[in-house]
Design a protein around this motif. Structure first.
Motif, short mmCIF file in Angstrom:
data_model
loop_
_atom_site.label_atom_id
_atom_site.label_comp_id
_atom_site.label_asym_id
_atom_site.label_seq_id
_atom_site.Cartn_x
_atom_site.Cartn_y
_atom_site.Cartn_z
N SER A 1 -77.13 53.71 -22.92
CA SER A 1 -76.68 54.34 -21.40
C SER A 1 -77.84 54.75 -21.09
CB SER A 1 -75.55 55.54 -22.14
OG SER A 1 -76.12 56.90 -22.73
N ASN B 1 -76.80 53.92 -14.34
CA ASN B 1 -75.46 55.35 -14.94
C ASN B 1 -74.51 54.08 -13.43
OD1 ASN B 1 -76.31 54.84 -12.16
ND2 ASN B 1 -76.60 57.63 -11.85
N ASN C 1 -71.04 52.25 -20.49
CA ASN C 1 -70.95 53.12 -21.60
C ASN C 1 -70.96 53.93 -22.48
OD1 ASN C 1 -74.12 52.25 -19.76
ND2 ASN C 1 -73.74 54.31 -18.37
N ASN D 1 -70.78 50.76 -25.15
CA ASN D 1 -72.30 50.02 -25.17
C ASN D 1 -72.32 49.18 -24.50
OD1 ASN D 1 -73.47 52.92 -25.73
ND2 ASN D 1 -73.90 51.75 -27.72
#
Length: 124
Positions: free
Chosen positions: A29, A54, A74, A77
Motif C-alpha cells: 500500500s 492511494n 490495497n 495487495n
C-alpha cells in the motif's frame, strides 16, 4: 521489499477483454504501481498505466487511454489492469511494477520491483 506475481493473461480475439491481476507482498500500500508491456521483437518496455499509492490519480499512455483501466485494492495487495477493445497491437508480455514512492512514474527506471510478466495475445 515487494514481490509481484501477475496473472490473467491469455489469448483473446480482437475486440475482446482481459483483466490482469498483480498480487504483491510487503508494504504494497506504500508503493505507486505501474503496468508496462514488451512487444515481440522490441527491446524496451513500454509504459501502459500507473496509479498512485492511494488510487487518487491514474495515468495512461495515449495508445491505451479510453480502453484500459488501472485500479488497486490495497486490502488485497493487488493491482488490476482491465483491458477492453483489445487490438492485435496490444500483443505483448505485460509486467506490473512497484515504485518506492507514493507518486507515479512512467519510465521503467522509475520502478524498483518487477513481476515475471504475463503473456497477452490478441488475434485478428
Amino acid at each position: 521489499q515487494v514481490q509481484l506475481v501477475e496473472s490473467g493473461g491469455g489469448l483473446v480475439q480482437a475486440g475482446g477483454s482481459l483483466r490482469l491481476s498483480c498480487a504483491g507482498s510487503g508494504r504494497f500500500s506504500a508503493y505507486a504501481m505501474g503496468w508496462f508491456r514488451q512487444a515481440p521483437g522490441k527491446e524496451e518496455r513500454e509504459f501502459v498505466a500507473a496509479i498512485t499509492y492511494n488510487s487518487d490519480t491514474t495515468y495512461y499512455s495515449d495508445s491505451v487511454k479510453g480502453r484500459f483501466t488501472i485500479s488497486r485494492d490495497n486490502a488485497k495487495n493487488t493491482v488490476y489492469l482491465q483491458m477492453n477493445s483489445l487490438k492485435p497491437d496490444d500483443t505483448a508480455v505485460y509486467y506490473c511494477a512497484a515504485r518506492g514512492r507514493l507518486l507515479m512514474g512512467i519510465r521503467p527506471q522509475d520502478y524498483d520491483y518487477w513481476g515475471q510478466g504475463t503473456q497477452v495475445t490478441v488475434s485478428s
